[in-house]
Design an enzyme around this catalytic site. Structure first.
Site, PDB file in Angstrom:
ATOM      1  CG  ASP A 149       0.025  -0.129   2.529  1.00  0.00           C
ATOM      2  OD1 ASP A 149      -0.376   0.503   3.325  1.00  0.00           O
ATOM      3  OD2 ASP A 149       0.391  -1.119   2.762  1.00  0.00           O
ATOM      4  CB  SER A 150       1.100   4.239   0.497  1.00  0.00           C
ATOM      5  OG  SER A 150       1.606   5.565   0.657  1.00  0.00           O
ATOM      6  CB  SER A 151       6.028   3.894  -0.550  1.00  0.00           C
ATOM      7  OG  SER A 151       7.208   3.701  -0.598  1.00  0.00           O
TER       8      SER A 151
END
Length: 180
Positions: A149-151
């Protein structure tokens, strides 16, 4: 009759106590030594570390799932949030790898070395972790998956784009396409 009730109550109390004492997961979570999983590979970043969850009963030729943490996250936060995945790992005997970009704000999923197959970088370090578990546990190279998730979602896209020969599928949560 009172003695019977006391015995039943005692047995029920003991059973409940034993159930509460059993950990939520039967497997093991922990950090591996870099020298072990890097297995002599060179050019890998020293800040990338390998944590993993290994169920108490590993399947023969187990699948491998890699879960990459978000910005300002770490392997421990991923381990905490992925309890459901570990429950499934316990039931099915697959391995979970939690790479950790220790001390970094986020993953390097955009540099030239991370976007080049066998170029080193963060992607190369994660692939080395997978190779290590394929060797150590007889993992199924045809069933290696990645998510984040995200990065970690961005890292997922980079791993899928740079190493399609290693990762069969992945789930990018709030990531961007490889190279962006």
């Amino acid at each position: 009759m009172k003695r019977f009730h006391d015995q039943v109550f005692g047995i029920a109390s003991l059973t409940l106590g034993l159930l509460l004492a059993v950990p939520a997961h039967a497997g093991t979570y922990g950090k591996l030594n870099q020298t072990d999983w890097q297995a002599g590979a060179t050019g890998l970043p020293t800040y990338v570390n390998m944590y993993s969850y290994v169920p108490s009963s590993v399947a023969s030729k187990p699948a491998i799932v890699v879960y990459c943490h978000h910005c300002q996250g770490n392997a421990s936060s991923s381990h905490s949030s992925m309890a459901g995945l570990e429950t499934i790992a316990d039931k099915n005997g697959f391995l979970v790898i939690y790479p950790d970009a220790t001390g970094e704000n986020s993953w390097d999923a955009g540099s030239k070395r991370s976007l080049k197959h066998d170029g080193g970088g963060d992607t190369g370090a994660v692939v080395q972790m997978v190779k290590y578990y394929i060797s150590k546990y007889g993992g199924d190279a045809g069933r290696v998956y990645v998510a984040g998730d995200s990065s970690g979602g961005i890292m997922t896209e980079a791993l899928l784009g740079v190493y399609p020969d290693v990762f069969m599928a992945g789930i990018s949560i709030m990531g961007v396409p490889c190279g962006c």
